[in-house]
Design a protein around this motif. Structure first.
Motif: not given
Length: 167
Positions: A75, A77-86
Protein backbone atom coordinates in the motif's frame (compact mmCIF):
# COMPACT_ATOMS: atom_id res chain seq x y z
CA UNK A 1 10.18 -89.66 46.69
CA UNK A 2 13.77 -90.31 47.60
CA UNK A 3 14.79 -89.73 44.04
CA UNK A 4 13.07 -86.36 44.12
CA UNK A 5 15.05 -85.35 47.23
CA UNK A 6 18.22 -86.69 45.69
CA UNK A 7 17.53 -84.59 42.61
CA UNK A 8 16.83 -81.47 44.75
CA UNK A 9 20.10 -81.97 46.63
CA UNK A 10 22.12 -82.34 43.45
CA UNK A 11 24.24 -79.37 42.23
CA UNK A 12 22.40 -79.42 38.87
CA UNK A 13 19.08 -78.77 40.58
CA UNK A 14 20.57 -75.92 42.61
CA UNK A 15 22.07 -74.38 39.49
CA UNK A 16 18.79 -74.82 37.64
CA UNK A 17 16.85 -73.23 40.53
CA UNK A 18 19.25 -70.29 40.80
CA UNK A 19 19.21 -69.83 37.01
CA UNK A 20 15.40 -69.92 36.92
CA UNK A 21 15.22 -67.41 39.81
CA UNK A 22 17.60 -65.05 38.05
CA UNK A 23 15.63 -65.44 34.82
CA UNK A 24 12.32 -64.80 36.65
CA UNK A 25 13.56 -61.59 38.32
CA UNK A 26 15.10 -60.36 35.08
CA UNK A 27 11.89 -61.12 33.21
CA UNK A 28 9.82 -59.34 35.90
CA UNK A 29 12.15 -56.30 35.76
CA UNK A 30 11.95 -56.17 31.96
CA UNK A 31 8.14 -56.22 32.08
CA UNK A 32 8.17 -53.35 34.61
CA UNK A 33 10.68 -51.43 32.48
CA UNK A 34 8.58 -52.04 29.37
CA UNK A 35 5.48 -50.74 31.17
CA UNK A 36 7.39 -47.62 32.33
CA UNK A 37 8.68 -47.04 28.80
CA UNK A 38 5.15 -47.24 27.38
CA UNK A 39 3.94 -44.68 29.96
CA UNK A 40 6.89 -42.40 29.18
CA UNK A 41 6.26 -42.79 25.45
CA UNK A 42 2.59 -41.80 25.85
CA UNK A 43 3.57 -38.80 27.98
CA UNK A 44 6.15 -37.65 25.42
CA UNK A 45 3.67 -38.08 22.56
CA UNK A 46 1.14 -35.94 24.44
CA UNK A 47 3.80 -33.27 24.99
CA UNK A 48 4.75 -33.48 21.33
CA UNK A 49 1.11 -32.93 20.29
CA UNK A 50 0.90 -29.92 22.61
CA UNK A 51 4.13 -28.50 21.19
CA UNK A 52 2.95 -29.08 17.62
CA UNK A 53 -0.31 -27.30 18.40
CA UNK A 54 1.56 -24.39 19.98
CA UNK A 55 3.98 -24.21 17.06
CA UNK A 56 1.09 -24.32 14.58
CA UNK A 57 -0.66 -21.46 16.40
CA UNK A 58 2.57 -19.46 16.53
CA UNK A 59 3.18 -19.98 12.81
CA UNK A 60 -0.36 -18.85 12.00
CA UNK A 61 0.12 -15.70 14.09
CA UNK A 62 3.46 -14.95 12.42
CA UNK A 63 2.01 -15.58 8.97
CA UNK A 64 -0.92 -13.23 9.56
CA UNK A 65 1.47 -10.58 10.91
CA UNK A 66 3.77 -10.97 7.92
CA UNK A 67 0.80 -10.76 5.54
CA UNK A 68 -0.46 -7.55 7.15
CA UNK A 69 3.01 -6.01 7.04
CA UNK A 70 3.39 -7.01 3.38
CA UNK A 71 0.00 -5.46 2.59
CA UNK A 72 1.04 -2.24 4.33
CA UNK A 73 4.33 -2.18 2.41
CA UNK A 74 2.51 -2.72 -0.89
CA UNK A 75 0.00 0.00 0.00
CA UNK A 76 2.80 2.42 0.89
CA UNK A 77 4.61 1.61 -2.37
CA UNK A 78 1.44 2.40 -4.31
CA UNK A 79 1.00 5.67 -2.39
CA UNK A 80 4.64 6.56 -2.99
CA UNK A 81 4.29 5.94 -6.72
CA UNK A 82 1.07 7.98 -6.84
CA UNK A 83 2.72 10.86 -4.99
CA UNK A 84 5.76 10.70 -7.28
CA UNK A 85 3.52 10.87 -10.37
CA UNK A 86 1.49 13.74 -8.87
CA UNK A 87 4.66 15.66 -7.99
CA UNK A 88 6.01 15.23 -11.51
CA UNK A 89 2.67 16.40 -12.93
CA UNK A 90 2.60 19.45 -10.66
CA UNK A 91 6.14 20.41 -11.57
CA UNK A 92 5.27 20.22 -15.28
CA UNK A 93 2.18 22.45 -15.02
CA UNK A 94 2.11 25.53 -17.26
CA UNK A 95 3.54 28.56 -15.55
CA UNK A 96 5.80 26.57 -13.25
CA UNK A 97 8.94 27.37 -15.23
CA UNK A 98 7.93 31.04 -15.37
CA UNK A 99 7.43 31.06 -11.60
CA UNK A 100 10.85 29.52 -11.16
CA UNK A 101 12.43 32.10 -13.46
CA UNK A 102 10.62 34.91 -11.63
CA UNK A 103 11.82 33.68 -8.26
CA UNK A 104 15.36 33.32 -9.60
CA UNK A 105 15.34 36.83 -11.06
CA UNK A 106 13.93 38.32 -7.86
CA UNK A 107 16.63 36.67 -5.77
CA UNK A 108 19.32 37.73 -8.27
CA UNK A 109 18.13 41.35 -8.24
CA UNK A 110 18.16 41.41 -4.45
CA UNK A 111 21.70 40.02 -4.42
CA UNK A 112 22.85 42.52 -7.06
CA UNK A 113 21.60 45.42 -4.98
CA UNK A 114 23.55 44.17 -2.01
CA UNK A 115 26.79 43.17 -3.75
CA UNK A 116 27.62 45.37 -6.71
CA UNK A 117 25.03 47.58 -8.35
CA UNK A 118 25.73 48.37 -11.99
CA UNK A 119 28.10 45.54 -12.95
CA UNK A 120 27.00 42.91 -15.48
CA UNK A 121 29.47 40.24 -14.39
CA UNK A 122 28.24 40.51 -10.83
CA UNK A 123 24.69 40.17 -12.20
CA UNK A 124 25.56 36.87 -13.91
CA UNK A 125 27.21 35.52 -10.76
CA UNK A 126 24.20 36.53 -8.70
CA UNK A 127 21.84 34.97 -11.24
CA UNK A 128 23.69 31.62 -11.14
CA UNK A 129 23.82 31.75 -7.35
CA UNK A 130 20.07 32.39 -7.21
CA UNK A 131 19.39 29.47 -9.55
CA UNK A 132 21.46 27.17 -7.36
CA UNK A 133 19.71 28.45 -4.27
CA UNK A 134 16.31 27.82 -5.83
CA UNK A 135 17.29 24.29 -6.86
CA UNK A 136 18.45 23.57 -3.30
CA UNK A 137 15.29 25.05 -1.86
CA UNK A 138 13.04 23.15 -4.27
CA UNK A 139 14.10 19.78 -2.93
CA UNK A 140 15.80 19.24 0.34
CA UNK A 141 16.38 20.51 3.82
CA UNK A 142 15.78 24.18 3.00
CA UNK A 143 12.33 23.33 1.68
CA UNK A 144 11.50 21.55 4.93
CA UNK A 145 12.87 24.41 7.02
CA UNK A 146 10.93 26.94 4.95
CA UNK A 147 7.70 24.98 5.48
CA UNK A 148 8.29 24.62 9.21
CA UNK A 149 9.23 28.26 9.74
CA UNK A 150 6.71 29.46 7.10
CA UNK A 151 8.85 32.24 5.64
CA UNK A 152 7.10 34.50 3.14
CA UNK A 153 7.92 33.91 -0.51
CA UNK A 154 9.07 36.57 -2.97
CA UNK A 155 6.62 39.43 -3.32
CA UNK A 156 5.06 38.65 0.09
CA UNK A 157 5.87 40.45 3.27
CA UNK A 158 5.67 39.67 6.95
CA UNK A 159 3.06 41.32 9.12
CA UNK A 160 5.94 42.64 11.23
CA UNK A 161 7.47 44.36 8.19
CA UNK A 162 4.10 45.96 7.36
CA UNK A 163 3.72 47.23 10.91
CA UNK A 164 7.24 48.72 10.90
CA UNK A 165 6.69 50.45 7.60
CA UNK A 166 3.56 52.18 8.96
CA UNK A 167 5.49 53.64 11.92
Amino acid sequence: MDTFWDFVKSPFAWGLAIGLAIWFFTWKASIAAKRNLKKENKRLQAEMRDLEMHLNTQLKINASGNNSIQEKVDNLKEQNETLRVNLAALQNKPGRSELRALHTMETAVRLMREQAPGFASAWEVALRQAENEYDEAAGGLRKLVRKVIALPGPGESNEKDDKHSDD
